[in-house]
Design an enzyme around this catalytic site. Structure first.
Site, PDB file in Angstrom:
ATOM      1  N   LYS A   1     -34.572 -69.479 -86.123  1.00 20.41           N
ATOM      2  CA  LYS A   1     -34.565 -68.747 -84.857  1.00 20.41           C
ATOM      3  C   LYS A   1     -34.608 -67.265 -85.154  1.00 20.41           C
ATOM      4  O   LYS A   1     -34.147 -66.828 -86.215  1.00 20.41           O
ATOM      5  CB  LYS A   1     -33.282 -69.070 -84.072  1.00 20.41           C
ATOM      6  CG  LYS A   1     -33.384 -68.804 -82.587  1.00 20.41           C
ATOM      7  CD  LYS A   1     -34.251 -69.864 -81.913  1.00 20.41           C
ATOM      8  CE  LYS A   1     -33.992 -70.005 -80.458  1.00 20.41           C
ATOM      9  NZ  LYS A   1     -34.373 -71.337 -79.980  1.00 20.41           N
TER      10      LYS A   1
ATOM     11  N   GLY B   1     -30.848 -70.877 -63.584  1.00 12.24           N
ATOM     12  CA  GLY B   1     -31.959 -70.193 -64.237  1.00 12.24           C
ATOM     13  C   GLY B   1     -33.228 -70.403 -63.439  1.00 12.24           C
ATOM     14  O   GLY B   1     -33.363 -71.395 -62.707  1.00 12.24           O
TER      15      GLY B   1
ATOM     16  N   GLY C   1     -36.391 -69.200 -65.051  1.00 11.89           N
ATOM     17  CA  GLY C   1     -37.438 -68.793 -65.988  1.00 11.89           C
ATOM     18  C   GLY C   1     -38.423 -69.939 -66.191  1.00 11.89           C
ATOM     19  O   GLY C   1     -38.494 -70.873 -65.380  1.00 11.89           O
ATOM     20  N   ASN C   2     -39.150 -69.869 -67.292  1.00 15.78           N
ATOM     21  CA  ASN C   2     -40.210 -70.850 -67.544  1.00 15.78           C
ATOM     22  C   ASN C   2     -39.698 -72.288 -67.568  1.00 15.78           C
ATOM     23  O   ASN C   2     -40.304 -73.186 -66.987  1.00 15.78           O
ATOM     24  CB  ASN C   2     -40.900 -70.501 -68.878  1.00 15.78           C
ATOM     25  CG  ASN C   2     -42.029 -71.460 -69.192  1.00 15.78           C
ATOM     26  OD1 ASN C   2     -42.914 -71.670 -68.374  1.00 15.78           O
ATOM     27  ND2 ASN C   2     -41.976 -72.071 -70.355  1.00 15.78           N
TER      28      ASN C   2
HETATM   29  N1  GLU Z   1     -37.734 -71.701 -78.175  1.00 16.83           N
HETATM   30  C1  GLU Z   1     -37.936 -73.088 -77.924  1.00 16.83           C
HETATM   31  C2  GLU Z   1     -36.700 -73.882 -78.278  1.00 16.83           C
HETATM   32  O1  GLU Z   1     -35.592 -73.396 -78.277  1.00 16.83           O
HETATM   33  C3  GLU Z   1     -39.200 -73.598 -78.594  1.00 16.83           C
HETATM   34  C4  GLU Z   1     -39.220 -73.464 -80.072  1.00 16.83           C
HETATM   35  C5  GLU Z   1     -40.586 -73.733 -80.697  1.00 16.83           C
HETATM   36  O2  GLU Z   1     -41.513 -74.076 -79.991  1.00 16.83           O
HETATM   37  O3  GLU Z   1     -40.662 -73.594 -81.912  1.00 16.83           O
HETATM   38  O4  GLU Z   1     -36.770 -75.054 -78.486  1.00 16.83           O
END
Ligand code: GLU
Length: 429
Positions: A108, A220, A222-223
């Site tokens: 992350k 929320g 958002g997307n």
């Molecule tokens: N940010 C998204 C998650 O927390 C997607 C991560 C990704 O596609 O690598 O799962």
């Protein structure tokens, strides 16, 4: 939104891990390896602002585990970002990719910033600066970023472009969540929210409920939340409340309509960060209430789709008595204390790294398509996504039922076992 000075998401992720490590009798060396990140990076990103001055931002990338494949996970832009938050989120990504059984690890990234206050040019410089600082330690076979809270397909494209300039070749597999037509996959935008609802659909089946007869309240807008609402409504369900963060007032508001919100109408009065215009919503007949009242609505389903630490010891008792199902669209919305209360009330919980795994699963499909340089129809992507999510959900709910354990623990048992076995088979521990 509820925030806690003392709340530390990484301690929460480790507490969850430790409990399950004990349950499955994980050996000490594997436990030591998996309860901390494999590698972490913290760096400065100087950005020349529109005013002509230079502002220095702090960026992070944490690689929790690459035992099952290259690290994978999003990059968040958030004013409250911290290294410990990114550590927790990286660890949860390892469990997420493992539970859906895709050949990737967990990572992350983040930047401490508030994109509400940055121009498009400043955001582009921030994206390019983030890549410049980490370009040698990420890549299609090392660590593959993606969008997350307050980052979008456009941010991914700027990052890809910077990476390709630095390395002097095209690397569409470096990053996912790219715009369609620029290496992105159809369905990626919808994937996380739709994935949440694929698991909700399966849970409702097990609870012997019909979507048409259920109501939901969503935290929320958002997307993830917007696409979850779209599919839930298509299945016949009714969303009676959504909550959104108000940047100006620095608090959240619940928007309530008892006969069901109109998604497109609300989207039309929402900014790109999921902030709904309060006065326009009131004009459209929504009851607008300040605070975290989304969780007090008398609904069947709660969908926390915002941030971590939203259901905790201080508010879990306010969850309405009618609630039968909670599906976590956000990462880490429920603290271990709140988990105890949810468990004892017998509310069916679909844990975050199962419920919201649709995004990374579609990211994996995007990588596959990018590598083949051949792109699938949207229906094909969504069908494959549905199959992967359904199968992950069923393996978790089957194990929970057979071993009479909480669904979060069942998901952890499956995920930790897969990551631990990969590390052991490689001879790491
Ligand atoms: N940010 C998204 C998650 O927390 C997607 C991560 C990704 O596609 O690598 O799962």
């Amino acid at each position: 939104m509820t925030t806690h000075q003392s709340f530390n998401p990484f301690h929460m992720a480790q507490t969850q891990f430790d409990g399950v490590a004990e349950l499955i009798d994980l050996d000490d060396s594997t436990k030591q390896l998996l309860r901390e990140p494999l590698r972490e990076y913290s760096f400065a990103i100087p950005v020349r602002m529109d005013s002509g001055s230079t502002q220095v931002f702090r960026g992070f990338r944490v690689q929790h585990s690459d035992a099952r494949g290259p690290c994978k996970g999003g990059i968040r832009f958030h004013p409250q970002e911290s290294l410990d938050t990114v550590r927790a989120l990286a660890m949860w990504m390892s469990w997420k990719t493992a539970v859906v059984d895709i050949p990737l690890g967990g990572g992350k990234g983040g930047v401490i910033c508030d994109p509400h206050n940055l121009s498009s040019r400043e955001q582009e410089q921030l994206c390019r600066g983030w890549v410049r600082q980490i370009a040698k330690n990420v890549g299609p076979t090392i660590d593959v970023p993606a969008p997350d809270v307050m980052t979008s397909a456009q941010h991914m494209l700027w990052m890809l472009d910077e990476f390709e300039v630095i390395h002097g070749a095209k690397y569409p597999g470096f990053i996912t969540g790219k715009p369609v037509g620029m290496g992105g996959s159809l369905g990626r935008k919808e994937a996380t929210g739709y994935g949440v609802i694929f698991t909700v659909r399966e849970a409702l089946r097990q609870l012997d409920l019909r979507a048409e007869d259920t109501t939901a309240s969503v935290q929320g807008f958002g997307n993830v939340a917007q696409h979850a609402i779209r599919l839930f409504t298509q299945l016949g369900g009714t969303v009676v409340c959504v909550s959104s963060w108000d940047q100006q007032d620095q608090t959240s508001y619940a928007f309530v309509k008892t006969d069901g919100i109109d998604l497109d109408q609300l989207v039309a009065i929402t900014n790109s960060f999921g902030g709904i215009d309060k006065s326009k919503a009131a004009d459209l007949g929504y009851k607008v209430l300040s605070g975290d009242l989304w969780l007090e609505q008398e609904v069947d389903i709660l969908l926390p789709c915002a941030l971590e630490n939203q259901l905790n010891a201080t508010n879990v008792d306010r969850i309405a008595s009618r609630v039968k199902l909670i599906a976590e669209g956000a990462n880490g919305p429920t603290t271990p204390e709140a988990d105890q209360a949810i468990k004892s009330r017998n509310i069916f919980l679909i844990p975050d790294f199962v419920a919201n795994a649709g995004g990374v699963t579609c990211s994996y499909f995007e990588q596959v398509q990018s590598n083949m340089n051949y792109f699938w129809e949207k229906d094909e992507v969504l069908d494959k996504l549905d199959a992967a999510m359904t199968s992950a959900f069923l393996s978790v709910s089957d194990l929970a039922r057979k071993q009479e354990i909480y669904t979060r623990d069942a998901a952890y048992v499956i995920a930790i076992d897969r990551v631990a076995r990969a590390a052991q088979d490689r001879g790491w521990c």
